[in-house]
Design an enzyme around this catalytic site. Structure first.
Site, PDB file in Angstrom:
ATOM      1  N   ASP A  86       0.786  -1.225   0.000  1.00 38.16           N
ATOM      2  CA  ASP A  86       0.000   0.000   0.000  1.00 38.16           C
ATOM      3  C   ASP A  86       0.825   1.285   0.000  1.00 38.16           C
ATOM      4  O   ASP A  86       0.275   2.377  -0.119  1.00 38.16           O
ATOM      5  CB  ASP A  86      -0.971   0.019   1.188  1.00 38.16           C
ATOM      6  CG  ASP A  86      -0.272  -0.278   2.523  1.00 38.16           C
ATOM      7  OD1 ASP A  86       0.871   0.174   2.731  1.00 38.16           O
ATOM      8  OD2 ASP A  86      -0.882  -0.980   3.364  1.00 38.16           O
ATOM      9  N   HIS A 101       6.641  -7.669  -1.412  1.00 38.90           N
ATOM     10  CA  HIS A 101       5.579  -8.171  -2.281  1.00 38.90           C
ATOM     11  C   HIS A 101       5.181  -7.182  -3.363  1.00 38.90           C
ATOM     12  O   HIS A 101       4.136  -7.345  -3.993  1.00 38.90           O
ATOM     13  CB  HIS A 101       4.348  -8.553  -1.450  1.00 38.90           C
ATOM     14  CG  HIS A 101       4.597  -9.710  -0.538  1.00 38.90           C
ATOM     15  ND1 HIS A 101       3.754 -10.039   0.510  1.00 38.90           N
ATOM     16  CD2 HIS A 101       5.595 -10.638  -0.511  1.00 38.90           C
ATOM     17  CE1 HIS A 101       4.221 -11.102   1.142  1.00 38.90           C
ATOM     18  NE2 HIS A 101       5.338 -11.479   0.546  1.00 38.90           N
ATOM     19  N   CYS A 166      -2.031  -3.737 -22.541  1.00 40.24           N
ATOM     20  CA  CYS A 166      -0.858  -2.893 -22.326  1.00 40.24           C
ATOM     21  C   CYS A 166      -0.861  -1.702 -23.291  1.00 40.24           C
ATOM     22  O   CYS A 166      -1.047  -1.886 -24.503  1.00 40.24           O
ATOM     23  CB  CYS A 166       0.411  -3.729 -22.533  1.00 40.24           C
ATOM     24  SG  CYS A 166       1.945  -2.763 -22.493  1.00 40.24           S
ATOM     25  N   CYS A 169       2.787  -2.212 -25.820  1.00 42.28           N
ATOM     26  CA  CYS A 169       2.781  -3.205 -26.908  1.00 42.28           C
ATOM     27  C   CYS A 169       1.391  -3.440 -27.480  1.00 42.28           C
ATOM     28  O   CYS A 169       1.247  -4.043 -28.547  1.00 42.28           O
ATOM     29  CB  CYS A 169       3.395  -4.522 -26.443  1.00 42.28           C
ATOM     30  SG  CYS A 169       2.392  -5.422 -25.222  1.00 42.28           S
ATOM     31  N   GLY A 207       2.946  -6.311  13.212  1.00 46.04           N
ATOM     32  CA  GLY A 207       1.666  -6.464  12.537  1.00 46.04           C
ATOM     33  C   GLY A 207       1.610  -7.598  11.544  1.00 46.04           C
ATOM     34  O   GLY A 207       0.927  -7.480  10.525  1.00 46.04           O
ATOM     35  N   SER A 208       2.286  -8.693  11.799  1.00 43.18           N
ATOM     36  CA  SER A 208       2.262  -9.832  10.884  1.00 43.18           C
ATOM     37  C   SER A 208       1.999 -11.120  11.651  1.00 43.18           C
ATOM     38  O   SER A 208       2.591 -11.353  12.709  1.00 43.18           O
ATOM     39  CB  SER A 208       3.591  -9.962  10.136  1.00 43.18           C
ATOM     40  OG  SER A 208       3.592 -11.108   9.306  1.00 43.18           O
ATOM     41  N   SER A 209       1.133 -11.972  11.092  1.00 41.88           N
ATOM     42  CA  SER A 209       0.892 -13.286  11.675  1.00 41.88           C
ATOM     43  C   SER A 209       1.981 -14.277  11.280  1.00 41.88           C
ATOM     44  O   SER A 209       2.062 -15.367  11.848  1.00 41.88           O
ATOM     45  CB  SER A 209      -0.464 -13.827  11.207  1.00 41.88           C
ATOM     46  OG  SER A 209      -0.448 -14.065   9.808  1.00 41.88           O
TER      47      SER A 209
END
Length: 274
Positions: A86, A101, A166, A169, A207-209
């Site tokens: 984000d 990511h 796209c 192209c 803040g991560s599992s």
């Protein structure tokens, strides 16, 4: 080094996948193989993303993001490796941010490799789908954004959505520049994160599992090396049995307190703690 996850952004209105707000999602997140090989799956993703993306784009950093930026400026935190897409760490003023990511702010052509801003794609989708956003608002009591920047929409509305190709192209399939479920994280990013971890005296997970290996592997590496690991998150994590320091608390509440406490300590005490 700070390793951050979706729990950092829940207070900014972006739910997580598996934490306290993860149950808000009705459907499953897009998977890499589906996006590559299922045209209707791609249509569904882009229709839902077209409606939901602005909720991500206009989200603002919360107190947790601001606190991480403050911790960087104080020298208590060095690099930030984030699993989030984000851009809120950078918006809060953090530097040295590695987006493990990727980011929703860009899209990439799977044919020619061109990278274009997501805002540019939004303008093209708006032109190709006049009135679609208004129709989506009319059939949903409350559009709830998902962690990957889409919202849940009725299938009959999705079926009318026109996907664009796209602009470079003119034939290639466009994909958000993020790592989908089932897609490997680019090797160079993983190696860069390991390099940053090796330079760090400790690892702070926020803040991560740690459910997916893309983040959990860095905890495992730190434990093997004997580096101290602290985890701050609101809920259970995969690392709870790994002998790490665990603080079960919302990051947006605890991190500002940490910043205040460090600010009140003498500089030599902070240096000794590092």
């Amino acid at each position: 080094m700070a390793l951050t996850g979706a729990g950092m952004s829940t207070a900014s209105g972006i739910p997580d996948y598996r934490g306290p707000t993860g149950s808000q999602r009705k459907g499953s997140p897009m998977r890499y193989e589906e996006f590559l090989h299922d045209p209707e799956g791609r249509r569904r993703y882009w229709a839902r993303s077209y409606v939901g993306w602005w909720q991500i784009a206009t989200a603002r950093p919360n107190a947790a993001h601001a606190a991480v930026a403050d911790l960087q400026r104080s020298g208590a935190v060095g690099a930030v490796v984030t699993q989030n897409v984000d851009g809120l760490h950078q918006a809060a003023g953090s530097e040295r941010v590695l987006e493990l990511h990727g980011t929703l702010a860009r899209v990439v052509c799977l044919g020619c490799g061109a990278v274009v801003p997501r805002a540019q794609l939004d303008r093209r989708l708006r032109a190709a789908n006049p009135g679609f956003a208004e129709a989506a608002e009319g059939v949903a009591d409350q559009l709830r954004v998902n962690p990957d920047g889409d919202v849940d929409l009725p299938e009959d509305l999705v079926a009318s959505f026109v996907v664009v190709l796209c602009p470079v192209c003119e034939v290639g399939t466009l994909k958000p520049d993020v790592v989908y479920f089932g897609e490997p994280v680019p090797k160079d990013r993983v190696e860069r994160a390991y390099d940053l971890l090796e330079l760090a005296p400790a690892l702070l997970v926020l803040g991560s599992s740690l459910t997916v290996m893309s983040g959990y592997r860095f905890v495992r590496a730190a434990v093997r090396r004997g580096q101290p690991v602290a985890v701050v998150t609101d809920g259970a994590t995969r690392a709870d049995a790994d002998g790490v320091l665990k603080v079960a608390a919302p990051v947006q509440e605890l991190l500002p307190q940490l910043v205040s406490r460090l600010a009140s300590e003498p500089a030599d005490a902070l240096s000794a703690s590092r």
